[in-house]
Design a protein around this motif. Structure first.
Motif, PDB file in Angstrom:
ATOM      1  N   VAL A   1      -3.122  12.970   4.867  1.00  0.00           N
ATOM      2  CA  VAL A   1      -4.182  12.079   5.329  1.00  0.00           C
ATOM      3  C   VAL A   1      -5.168  12.849   6.193  1.00  0.00           C
ATOM      4  O   VAL A   1      -4.859  13.923   6.719  1.00  0.00           O
TER       5      VAL A   1
ATOM      6  N   LYS B   1      -8.093   2.032   6.492  1.00  0.00           N
ATOM      7  CA  LYS B   1      -8.734   1.905   5.177  1.00  0.00           C
ATOM      8  C   LYS B   1      -8.282   0.653   4.461  1.00  0.00           C
ATOM      9  O   LYS B   1      -9.066  -0.008   3.764  1.00  0.00           O
TER      10      LYS B   1
ATOM     11  N   GLU C   1      -7.952   9.513  10.212  1.00  0.00           N
ATOM     12  CA  GLU C   1      -7.246   8.278   9.890  1.00  0.00           C
ATOM     13  C   GLU C   1      -5.958   8.151  10.708  1.00  0.00           C
ATOM     14  O   GLU C   1      -5.569   7.050  11.116  1.00  0.00           O
ATOM     15  N   ASN C   2      -5.272   9.257  10.928  1.00  0.00           N
ATOM     16  CA  ASN C   2      -3.995   9.225  11.638  1.00  0.00           C
ATOM     17  C   ASN C   2      -4.170   9.009  13.139  1.00  0.00           C
ATOM     18  O   ASN C   2      -3.310   8.394  13.780  1.00  0.00           O
TER      19      ASN C   2
ATOM     20  N   VAL D   1       3.284  -1.213   4.201  1.00  0.00           N
ATOM     21  CA  VAL D   1       2.996   0.199   3.964  1.00  0.00           C
ATOM     22  C   VAL D   1       4.244   1.026   4.243  1.00  0.00           C
ATOM     23  O   VAL D   1       4.502   1.434   5.374  1.00  0.00           O
TER      24      VAL D   1
ATOM     25  N   VAL E   1       0.870  -1.183   0.000  1.00  0.00           N
ATOM     26  CA  VAL E   1       0.000   0.000   0.000  1.00  0.00           C
ATOM     27  C   VAL E   1       0.898   1.221   0.000  1.00  0.00           C
ATOM     28  O   VAL E   1       1.732   1.391   0.893  1.00  0.00           O
ATOM     29  N   ARG E   2       0.759   2.059  -0.996  1.00  0.00           N
ATOM     30  CA  ARG E   2       1.591   3.261  -1.088  1.00  0.00           C
ATOM     31  C   ARG E   2       0.690   4.429  -1.487  1.00  0.00           C
ATOM     32  O   ARG E   2       0.175   4.466  -2.617  1.00  0.00           O
ATOM     33  N   ASN E   3       0.495   5.366  -0.571  1.00  0.00           N
ATOM     34  CA  ASN E   3      -0.391   6.503  -0.796  1.00  0.00           C
ATOM     35  C   ASN E   3       0.328   7.818  -0.540  1.00  0.00           C
ATOM     36  O   ASN E   3       1.343   7.848   0.167  1.00  0.00           O
TER      37      ASN E   3
ATOM     38  N   THR F   1       3.051   5.661   9.262  1.00  0.00           N
ATOM     39  CA  THR F   1       2.410   4.959   8.157  1.00  0.00           C
ATOM     40  C   THR F   1       1.237   4.110   8.630  1.00  0.00           C
ATOM     41  O   THR F   1       0.431   3.652   7.812  1.00  0.00           O
TER      42      THR F   1
ATOM     43  N   GLU G   1      -2.413   4.578   7.295  1.00  0.00           N
ATOM     44  CA  GLU G   1      -2.974   3.995   6.076  1.00  0.00           C
ATOM     45  C   GLU G   1      -3.702   2.681   6.330  1.00  0.00           C
ATOM     46  O   GLU G   1      -4.414   2.183   5.447  1.00  0.00           O
TER      47      GLU G   1
ATOM     48  N   ARG H   1       0.854  12.703   7.510  1.00  0.00           N
ATOM     49  CA  ARG H   1       0.804  11.577   8.448  1.00  0.00           C
ATOM     50  C   ARG H   1       2.047  11.559   9.348  1.00  0.00           C
ATOM     51  O   ARG H   1       3.159  11.846   8.905  1.00  0.00           O
TER      52      ARG H   1
END
Length: 372
Positions: free
Chosen positions: A59, A101, A63-64, A118, A53-55, A95, A98, A92
């Motif tokens: 963020v 989700k 989520e964080n 991630v 997973v690389r976004n 990591t 992530e 973020r």
């Protein structure tokens, strides 16, 4: 001088355009080799599937922090430690942001035993020295299974596999650690040259994290581990200065392409400047380090370290010093030692003084200026 409420457009652009050393699309680096070594070892042990997973690093605050179980009053949320873009968006700080989700993708699947990898940049306010940067690389390694029986024994097996991959033959130990998104948390320390050094932290995925991602904890379970990749690579290769990981000097850059042991490169002579500054009591080495990095931008690369030599609150200062510095209650007088040592050139005295003055202006909060 508290950090700005939100990142400026210039600061945000710099953060988003910084090269991610974990990303092969941005060029080869030993960090990628080390990460592949770890992932291959885990997959070979578990015989499971692997999902990367690389976004982008911007963020949602939710989520964080929120989805990972952080308390609304947790100090880590403070603007002095977190790089906010807006009230609801941030860069973020780990990591792990992530993962909630990512876990949602398994809700309707069966027969799952997968390692979620991630990697990427994270953004923190940190001290300035040879071991820390404001934008370190991290990887989260989470094993997710559609069985409820992942155990502490599984976690210890994971730890042993990772330590052997990063530092073959190293002695290691675990101590209890608390993370809001795990249960049975552990800190992993390794013994090098007679000293115990932290390598990673891990635990079993917290049931509430699973539940918030649509996974029933009565059916699903897993392991969560976070590894600082700079630290891991520096320990593996015995690299003495974190700035070397991005160095352009060919003598250094070529060494950042393999896992071979670090070969000594003669350092250039340092320039030392000591400054006496007045700061608010709430400031510390981490927040001052961030102010310095922001003020100097690209020039911050010439700083080897900023060391706090002494700190005296207003109330403990002699009357003469209070009058000279014009301090007030709630402030302290700090003595900082600045070590300037570019990797690929020697600073002139004038250049060193210019940088010294820029650092002084960035952190000093008193009315009396002492520039050179």
């Amino acid at each position: 001088m508290a950090s700005a409420e939100y990142l400026s457009p210039v600061q945000l652009q710099r953060a988003l355009t910084l090269r991610d050393l974990t990303d092969p699309a941005q060029g080869d680096h030993a960090i990628q080799t080390l990460l592949s070594t770890v992932v291959d070892a885990l997959q070979g042990t578990w015989l499971n599937t692997v999902r990367y997973v690389r976004n982008p690093p911007a963020v949602a605050v939710r989520e964080n922090y929120d989805r990972l179980g952080y308390d609304p009053e947790d100090v880590t949320r403070a603007r002095r430690y977190t790089r906010y873009i807006s009230p609801t968006v941030m860069l973020r700080s780990h990591t792990s942001a992530e993962l909630p989700k990512a876990l949602e993708q398994y809700a309707d699947r069966t027969g799952i035993d997968e390692l979620i990898v991630v990697p990427g940049l994270v953004y923190r306010r940190d001290v300035v020295d040879r071991s820390h940067v404001g934008e370190p690389h991290q990887v989260d390694l989470w094993r997710i299974r559609d069985t409820p029986d992942v155990s502490d024994e599984d976690m210890l097996d994971m730890i042993a596999c990772i330590v052997q991959s990063v530092l073959p033959g190293a002695e290691w130990q675990v101590t209890d650690a608390v993370h809001p998104y795990t249960v049975g948390g552990r800190q992993i320390d390794v013994l090098l040259d007679g000293e115990w050094l932290e390598l990673a932290e891990c635990g079993r995925i917290h049931p509430e994290v699973l539940r918030s991602s649509g996974l029933d904890p009565q059916r699903w379970s897993g392991l969560a581990l976070g590894l600082g990749l700079e630290r891991a690579l520096m320990l593996r290769k015995s690299i003495p200065d974190i700035r070397y990981l991005r160095a352009r000097d060919p003598r250094i850059a070529v060494q950042m392409l393999t896992l071979e042991p670090w070969q000594h490169v003669s350092p250039l002579p340092p320039a030392r400047r000591d400054i006496s500054v007045v700061v608010d009591d709430e400031e510390d080495e981490e927040t001052l380090g961030d102010l310095i990095r922001v003020a100097l931008a690209e020039d911050a690369e010439v700083i080897e370290a900023v060391d706090l030599l002494d700190s005296t609150p207003h109330e403990a200062l002699p009357d003469g010093a209070r009058r000279r510095l014009e301090t007030r209650p709630g402030q302290s007088n700090m003595l900082l030692r600045i070590i300037l040592r570019p990797i690929d050139r020697t600073l002139t005295s004038q250049e060193a003084n210019t940088i010294r003055n820029a650092i002084y202006r960035a952190v000093h909060q008193g009315p009396v200026m002492e520039l050179i």
